[in-house]
Design a protein around this motif. Structure first.
Motif, PDB file in Angstrom:
ATOM      1  N   ASN A  38      46.848  41.214  38.324  1.00 21.16           N
ATOM      2  CA  ASN A  38      47.098  42.443  38.942  1.00 21.16           C
ATOM      3  C   ASN A  38      48.283  42.704  39.525  1.00 21.16           C
ATOM      4  O   ASN A  38      49.349  41.967  39.103  1.00 21.16           O
ATOM      5  CB  ASN A  38      46.003  42.539  40.307  1.00 21.16           C
ATOM      6  N   PHE A  39      48.602  43.879  40.213  1.00 17.30           N
ATOM      7  CA  PHE A  39      49.982  43.914  40.729  1.00 17.30           C
ATOM      8  C   PHE A  39      50.147  43.095  41.749  1.00 17.30           C
ATOM      9  O   PHE A  39      49.258  42.777  42.785  1.00 17.30           O
ATOM     10  CB  PHE A  39      49.982  45.385  41.284  1.00 17.30           C
ATOM     11  N   VAL A  40      51.427  42.862  42.297  1.00 18.54           N
ATOM     12  CA  VAL A  40      51.707  41.613  43.177  1.00 18.54           C
ATOM     13  C   VAL A  40      51.264  42.210  44.641  1.00 18.54           C
ATOM     14  O   VAL A  40      51.224  41.173  45.641  1.00 18.54           O
ATOM     15  CB  VAL A  40      53.214  41.069  43.073  1.00 18.54           C
TER      16      VAL A  40
ATOM     17  N   LYS B 214      44.428  46.888  33.406  1.00 20.51           N
ATOM     18  CA  LYS B 214      43.975  46.448  32.233  1.00 20.51           C
ATOM     19  C   LYS B 214      43.936  47.562  31.111  1.00 20.51           C
ATOM     20  O   LYS B 214      44.121  47.326  29.850  1.00 20.51           O
ATOM     21  CB  LYS B 214      42.803  45.529  32.285  1.00 20.51           C
ATOM     22  N   LEU B 215      43.280  48.689  31.298  1.00 25.22           N
ATOM     23  CA  LEU B 215      42.960  49.639  30.509  1.00 25.22           C
ATOM     24  C   LEU B 215      43.998  50.642  30.300  1.00 25.22           C
ATOM     25  O   LEU B 215      43.924  51.620  29.273  1.00 25.22           O
ATOM     26  CB  LEU B 215      41.577  50.238  30.874  1.00 25.22           C
ATOM     27  N   GLY B 216      45.174  50.287  30.977  1.00 23.21           N
ATOM     28  CA  GLY B 216      46.341  51.215  30.914  1.00 23.21           C
ATOM     29  C   GLY B 216      46.227  52.601  31.541  1.00 23.21           C
ATOM     30  O   GLY B 216      46.914  53.470  31.369  1.00 23.21           O
TER      31      GLY B 216
ATOM     32  N   ASN C  12      58.277  47.335  39.089  1.00 22.19           N
ATOM     33  CA  ASN C  12      58.286  46.063  39.457  1.00 22.19           C
ATOM     34  C   ASN C  12      57.249  45.317  40.011  1.00 22.19           C
ATOM     35  O   ASN C  12      56.836  44.618  40.780  1.00 22.19           O
ATOM     36  CB  ASN C  12      59.278  45.981  41.031  1.00 22.19           C
ATOM     37  N   ASN C  13      56.043  45.899  38.960  1.00 20.59           N
ATOM     38  CA  ASN C  13      54.512  45.216  39.241  1.00 20.59           C
ATOM     39  C   ASN C  13      53.907  45.454  40.310  1.00 20.59           C
ATOM     40  O   ASN C  13      53.258  44.450  41.023  1.00 20.59           O
ATOM     41  CB  ASN C  13      54.623  43.645  38.871  1.00 20.59           C
ATOM     42  N   ARG C  14      54.289  46.391  41.009  1.00 26.11           N
ATOM     43  CA  ARG C  14      53.847  46.937  42.197  1.00 26.11           C
ATOM     44  C   ARG C  14      53.017  48.324  42.300  1.00 26.11           C
ATOM     45  O   ARG C  14      53.281  48.969  41.330  1.00 26.11           O
ATOM     46  CB  ARG C  14      55.022  47.289  43.429  1.00 26.11           C
TER      47      ARG C  14
END
Length: 235
Positions: free
Chosen positions: A115-117, A134-136, A143-145
């Motif tokens: 998941n996002f951080v 996951k599904l886009g 920045n993965n947030r």
């Protein structure tokens, strides 16, 4: 169903009983009057039950236009109140809550692989946002947030919805920038959002107000419920 239940069949829903004996709502369960059956889809075997659920909140008196959508979606287990007895309809909806509602309304399902951080593993929306990732459906804000507590803009609400409908193969309409020509503030729609917003407008899911699309404005929790109720019944 009883005569009383048939008077409000949208409150007929499905529960499953998990391995720990807990009741879990199946949001896509709905009554089909033509076959006198409750129809739902699932990805796992479980013990299931038909239930008649009426969920309401004490603060909907001033929002009569949104009362039914809020109560139906809450009874289906699609949306949550801000407490057991309050929905806070006039409060702007956050990015996390909107995506949580959207994923549940559409029955999107996937096994998250991270998941996002900035999404806590203990958050009630952890699985739904992980599923959307996951599904886009969402790539976050960089920045993965995901920035879960920020208010969602109307254009991001439309972009996420359009992407989810398309990823789940429920949506074939494709709008172009010309769909936005009728709005005086079309220039405020961000480049990344034009196609998604245009597709939602072309499908008639959003009509704007006063000749404006208000793409950068926020959406209240009541407005989000009405929008998702429309989608739930159409798709």
């Amino acid at each position: 169903p009883t005569a009383q239940e048939l008077a409000n069949p949208e409150h007929i829903t499905i529960w499953y009983i998990d391995g720990g004996g807990n009741v879990v709502s199946v949001p896509n369960g709905r009554y089909d009057p033509a076959s006198s059956s409750v129809i739902f889809t699932t990805t796992h075997f479980s013990h299931y039950a038909v239930a008649y659920v009426t969920k309401s909140f004490n603060d909907l008196g001033g929002e009569a236009w949104a009362k039914k959508p809020i109560e139906v979606l809450a009874s289906k287990g699609i949306l949550k109140g801000t407490s057991e007895k309050e929905y806070s309809p006039k409060t702007n909806i956050t990015r996390a809550d909107f995506l949580y509602y959207l994923v549940r309304a559409l029955g999107a399902d996937a096994r998250p692989d991270g998941n996002f951080v900035d999404i806590s593993s203990g958050a009630y929306y952890y699985r739904e946002i992980g599923t959307a990732r996951k599904l886009g459906i969402t790539g976050g804000t960089g920045n993965n947030r995901f920035n879960p507590d920020a208010n969602i803009t109307r254009q991001d609400m439309m972009v996420l919805t359009e992407r989810a409908l398309r990823m789940l193969k429920k949506f074939e309409v494709k709008g172009s920038a010309s769909e936005l020509d009728k709005f005086s503030d079309k220039s405020l729609v961000a480049d990344y959002a034009v196609e998604g917003v245009a597709s939602i407008v072309k499908e008639g899911l959003i009509i704007g107000s006063g000749g404006r699309i208000n793409s950068l404005g926020s959406t209240t929790r009541a407005e989000a419920a009405v929008f998702l109720y429309r989608i739930y019944n159409r798709f």
